[in-house]
Design an enzyme around this catalytic site. Structure first.
Site, PDB file in Angstrom:
ATOM      1  N   GLU A   9      15.552  58.375 173.708  1.00  0.00           N
ATOM      2  CA  GLU A   9      15.598  57.161 172.913  1.00  0.00           C
ATOM      3  C   GLU A   9      15.076  57.361 171.507  1.00  0.00           C
ATOM      4  OE1 GLU A   9      13.241  58.161 174.964  1.00  0.00           O
ATOM      5  OE2 GLU A   9      12.392  56.379 175.899  1.00  0.00           O
ATOM      6  N   ASP A  82      11.887  57.764 178.227  1.00  0.00           N
ATOM      7  CA  ASP A  82      10.488  57.841 178.623  1.00  0.00           C
ATOM      8  C   ASP A  82      10.266  57.595 180.128  1.00  0.00           C
ATOM      9  OD1 ASP A  82       9.620  58.510 176.156  1.00  0.00           O
ATOM     10  OD2 ASP A  82       8.806  56.554 175.608  1.00  0.00           O
ATOM     11  N   ASP A  84       8.839  55.732 182.314  1.00  0.00           N
ATOM     12  CA  ASP A  84       8.283  54.507 182.898  1.00  0.00           C
ATOM     13  C   ASP A  84       9.431  53.521 183.113  1.00  0.00           C
ATOM     14  OD1 ASP A  84       8.822  53.677 180.344  1.00  0.00           O
ATOM     15  OD2 ASP A  84       6.743  53.357 179.765  1.00  0.00           O
ATOM     16  N   GLU A  86      10.460  50.955 181.527  1.00  0.00           N
ATOM     17  CA  GLU A  86      11.260  50.644 180.357  1.00  0.00           C
ATOM     18  C   GLU A  86      12.225  51.782 180.054  1.00  0.00           C
ATOM     19  OE1 GLU A  86       8.498  48.855 177.682  1.00  0.00           O
ATOM     20  OE2 GLU A  86      10.025  48.707 176.112  1.00  0.00           O
ATOM     21  N   TYR A 307       2.112  61.745 178.595  1.00  0.00           N
ATOM     22  CA  TYR A 307       2.673  60.418 178.348  1.00  0.00           C
ATOM     23  C   TYR A 307       1.575  59.353 178.282  1.00  0.00           C
ATOM     24  CZ  TYR A 307       5.926  56.575 178.398  1.00  0.00           C
ATOM     25  OH  TYR A 307       6.629  55.456 178.049  1.00  0.00           O
ATOM     26  N   ARG A 309       1.680  55.926 178.359  1.00  0.00           N
ATOM     27  CA  ARG A 309       1.684  54.642 179.080  1.00  0.00           C
ATOM     28  C   ARG A 309       1.432  54.917 180.549  1.00  0.00           C
ATOM     29  NH1 ARG A 309       6.059  53.779 175.684  1.00  0.00           N
ATOM     30  NH2 ARG A 309       5.406  52.626 173.850  1.00  0.00           N
ATOM     31  N   HIS A 354       1.813  58.949 186.465  1.00  0.00           N
ATOM     32  CA  HIS A 354       1.734  60.355 186.817  1.00  0.00           C
ATOM     33  C   HIS A 354       0.317  60.868 186.688  1.00  0.00           C
ATOM     34  CE1 HIS A 354       3.289  64.392 187.213  1.00  0.00           C
ATOM     35  NE2 HIS A 354       2.697  64.734 186.096  1.00  0.00           N
TER      36      HIS A 354
END
Ligand SMILES: [Zn+2]
Length: 830
Positions: A9, A82, A84, A86, A307, A309, A354
């Site tokens: 993205e 990503d 997650d 989203e 990551y 989030r 994770h």
């Protein structure tokens, strides 16, 4: 030859991945989200299993086209957005668009996730693709549907009952409630007096202070000594009977351990970035994202952190092994616990995440990467690195000692306490700050033996007053949201920025205060939608979304239960009277007419007191102002500028408050500077006004052109400029502190809009020189400037609209904030 395509993205993530996979893959970026709900009623079909109608997001349409074209030529397509919900949803939206364009025939479409963007991790992940997880996608769709249904049904009610243009969100509303409730608590707070009694002394030339804990055998609590009289009685008794002597009764020694904090999750990272670095939560996430997506360090391009989030506190075995080796080598074996420190998450949903946020390699020390990072990246990386390594170190050890003294007869006890650090352990590297708690210092006490006598130098009482609870800071609000279970790691920062953009709260001296509109909206929601702004209910809703993502619940029944209750409630509240929402009756008669009661009302500029006899009686006054005063002063003198000897005024203009130097002199307009949205109007004093009037600031020459870079404030907020080019300064950064380095970086960011597809360009915006253009949209004609769109109130204006009218519409829209997705109607320009 087989060809492979990988889609992410973000363009900067794509850039890093090209270095690792460039030989084997073509890599394209979608530039963020690709589809969203159509912005009108019926986007979520409540009668048809919550069928959701999506459309391609206009600004990314060309990237989607590029991707679709490339997909047709590829054999294998990997979606690497990503890791997650989203990201999963973006991958799914892409696959749906591609299916719709028949681009996926005979292709292998798979999903890969990168928890860290390093060469090894990326190559491993690419070898282990999976299919798109519909559980994660549906959890995200359900969240979007809930937010849409709440927003689209509550907002019109707010328009009718309070003021046009308002909006209410599902998770923002309980967050607003937290802030308003704290404010009400502060207003209601009754301060209470109390005293503490101490004596000062010294031994071996080391001064110390002891505090009275027992008097005549009675243990003192906070309010035992509640007045100056009682304080005088006790101190006089102790002075008379103690004759200036204190004797050691008892000594208590303890060893205290303090363990390190777990490595960062999103929430704790945001809290510490606010407390230690003065960042906003939004800024912390933006900088963390750049560290995750990859930075050029010497000759290597690599992601520096995992990551960002996540609500997991665990670390991978490999990361722990690397840290343990580093700790032994750098600090010595005393700093290495026998077994790795294990942390457990309090979050119910941590299985979806994770790992905690950690450096991708502890060997990349903050010092070694510092030359390659900008200022904010350097600060954040250093904090993440230190927090991670410290989490695997030994506890800090303290010796604490408490010495009890007897003064003036049995039953009168004073206590002195001391603390010394005997081993720093993880303190060597890092320790966590707390909100609203005084730092614990190292306090040394002299060495005592039981029976020792000391001379009292001074015996005295100290007067105190209880303090109201503190207003929320960004850090303590994130902490509270997490504790209440409102929102998830990916949403804390957006909850906070939405509340500010809607002007329901302002951050004043780093603390949240509700605005008058925020109070009224909250009052309406808590009185009429109590269930939906309930903390427990909101937390339960988040748990249900987690259940959907874990495959424990189906999404449609969850939405169905919610919608049945909610829509019934919305229908019922149609009958609520506007004046009951926006007015608060006072038990006071109008002093002007003497016939009617007074009420607190919400006016265009905030709350004021007015007569219920309006329009027959026009009495108004400020909430806390003197009688007969105007509702809001139009002009207030703040002081005099020492340089020009001109007075400085705080004024009200059609676009909000501003400061002005001197008065009109003939036709010549005095210097005026708008007050930025993140500065509370009440807080504007002479000092701030002088800083504002000193704008534009000269930041120095641009490193490339040598031309000057400036920072200033315009009608649309703070901006930086260079050589005819303008860029807004993000809301969480400060026009007074922004430096040349950051300004140059901002100016480099790509422009949002160039006027393509416009019916006609109306002219240049006076503020930044960007085009203001007229478009024909699905919902009628609209004007656009930068990111702001404003629908024309009347279709007929398409042939007549002038630049001036467009500016009015855009200003009204910009003022309302970017919260709502709906094409809102704006009042026709005068
Ligand atoms: Zn009256």
């Amino acid at each position: 030859m087989a060809s492979n395509l990988l889609i992410v993205e973000s363009p900067s993530k794509a850039k890093t991945l090209k270095k690792y996979l460039g030989k084997d893959f073509e890599i394209l970026a979608s530039y963020g989200h690709v589809r969203d709900l159509i912005p009108k009623t019926g986007a979520v079909d409540v009668d048809n299993d919550f069928d959701m109608k999506y459309e391609i997001i206009e600004r990314n349409a060309k990237h989607v086209d590029t991707i679709a074209k490339a997909v047709k030529d590829a054999d294998t397509v990997l979606l690497a957005t990503d890791p997650d919900r989203e990201g999963e949803a973006i991958a799914w939206h892409l696959s749906e668009i591609l299916k719709g364009r028949k681009a996926l025939k005979n292709k292998k479409l798979q999903r890969v996730v990168f928890y860290e963007i390093t060469e090894g991790a990326v190559k491993d992940a690419v070898k282990n693709p999976r299919s798109i997880s519909m559980e994660l996608v549906n959890a995200q769709q359900a969240r979007r549907a809930l937010d849409y249904l709440v927003g689209f049904n509550l907002s019109p009610l707010l328009w009718k009952k309070i003021r046009r243009g308002l909006s209410a969100g599902r998770v923002q509303s309980p967050a607003l409630r937290l802030i308003v409730e704290r404010e009400l608590e502060i207003e209601k707070f009754q301060t209470r007096e109390y005293w503490t009694i101490h004596f000062d002394s010294e031994k071996d030339r080391l001064p110390f202070t002891a505090k009275l804990t027992h008097f005549h055998g009675e243990k003192l609590d906070q309010f035992t000594v509640g007045s100056a009289e009682r304080n005088a009685e006790i101190t006089q008794f102790l002075e008379t009977h103690g004759k200036g002597n204190a004797k050691v009764l008892e000594i208590e020694k303890k060893r205290k351990l303090r363990s390190p904090a777990a490595p960062f999750t999103t929430s704790t990272l945001q809290q510490e970035a606010v407390r230690k670095l003065g960042f906003s939560t939004e800024r912390a996430m933006r900088v963390a994202q750049s560290l995750y997506e990859g930075v050029t360090v010497g000759k290597v391009v690599t992601g520096l952190i995992t990551y960002m989030r996540t609500d997991a506190v665990t670390l991978s075995k490999e990361a722990i092994a690397e840290m343990r080796g580093y700790i032994t080598k750098t600090y010595g074996s005393d700093y290495l616990p026998k077994a790795p420190n294990v942390y457990r998450s309090t979050s119910k949903n941590a299985q979806e995440a994770h790992e905690a946020i950690r450096p991708t390699s502890i060997a990349r020390t903050p010092e070694s990467v510092a030359p390659y990072l900008n200022d904010e990246q350097r600060k954040l990386y250093e904090m993440i690195w230190k927090r991670a390594i410290s989490s695997q170190m030994t506890p800090a050890k303290f010796d604490t000692v408490a010495v009890d003294f007897n003064v003036g007869g049995p039953g009168n006890t004073f206590r002195a306490t001391g603390q010394t650090m005997v081993f720093p352990g993880f303190y060597t590297v890092y320790h966590e700050d707390e909100d609203d708690v005084a730092e614990e210092e190292d306090r040394r006490l002299p060495t005592f033996e039981t029976g020792d006598a000391v001379k009292i130098q001074k015996l005295y009482g100290e007067q105190h007053f209880t303090q109201p609870p503190p207003r929320y800071s960004e850090a303590s609000l994130v902490k509270a949201l997490e504790q209440y279970g409102i929102g998830r790691p990916s949403t804390y920062a957006s909850i906070i920025s939405t509340l500010q953009n809607r002007e329901y709260v302002i951050l004043d001296k780093k603390r949240f205060t509700p605005t008058d509109v925020g109070r009224v909206v909250n009052k309406f929601l808590t009185e009429h939608f109590a269930h939906w702004v309930d903390y427990e209910f909101t937390a339960k809703m988040e748990d249900e979304l987690d259940d959907i993502s874990n495959g424990k619940q189906e999404w449609v029944p969850v939405l169905d239960r919610f919608w049945k209750d909610f829509s019934a409630q919305v229908g019922e509240k149609e009958s609520v009277q506007r004046k009951d929402v926006t007015q608060e009756a006072l038990d006071e008669m109008c002093p002007k007419c003497g016939k009617h009661h007074l009420t607190i009302r919400l006016g265009r500029r905030g709350r004021f007191i007015g007569c219920t006899g309006y329009p027959d009686c026009d009495y108004t006054r400020n909430l806390d102002g003197p009688e007969g005063a105007e509702a809001v002063p139009q002009k207030k003198e703040l002081g005099v500028d020492t340089k020009t000897h001109k007075p400085i005024f705080l004024m009200q203009g059609p676009y909000g408050p501003y400061v002005q130097l001197g008065e009109m002199e003939g036709e010549k307009k005095p210097k005026r500077v708008s007050i930025p949205k993140n500065v509370a109007q009440d807080s504007v004093n002479l000092e701030i006004a002088l800083k504002l009037l000193a704008l534009p600031r000269d930041l120095g020459p641009h490193p490339e052109s040598g031309k000057k870079v400036h920072a200033a404030i315009g009608r649309f907020g703070p901006y930086v400029s260079h050589d005819g080019q303008f860029k807004s300064i993000p809301r969480d950064e400060n026009v007074f502190d922004i430096g040349l380095e950051r300004a140059v970086a901002l100016l480099k960011e790509p422009k949002q809009f160039g006027g393509r597809g416009a019916l006609k360009v109306l002219g240049k915006h006076p503020e930044d020189g960007q085009a203001v253009a007229l478009y024909s949209g699905r919902y009628g004609p609209y004007v656009k400037h930068g990111k702001v769109n404003a629908t024309l109130p009347d279709e007929g204006m398409i042939n007549t609209v002038t630049l001036e009218e467009a500016l009015e519409l855009l200003a009204a829209k910009a003022k309302k904030g970017k919260g709502g997705k709906k094409p809102s109607k704006v009042k026709k320009a005068a």
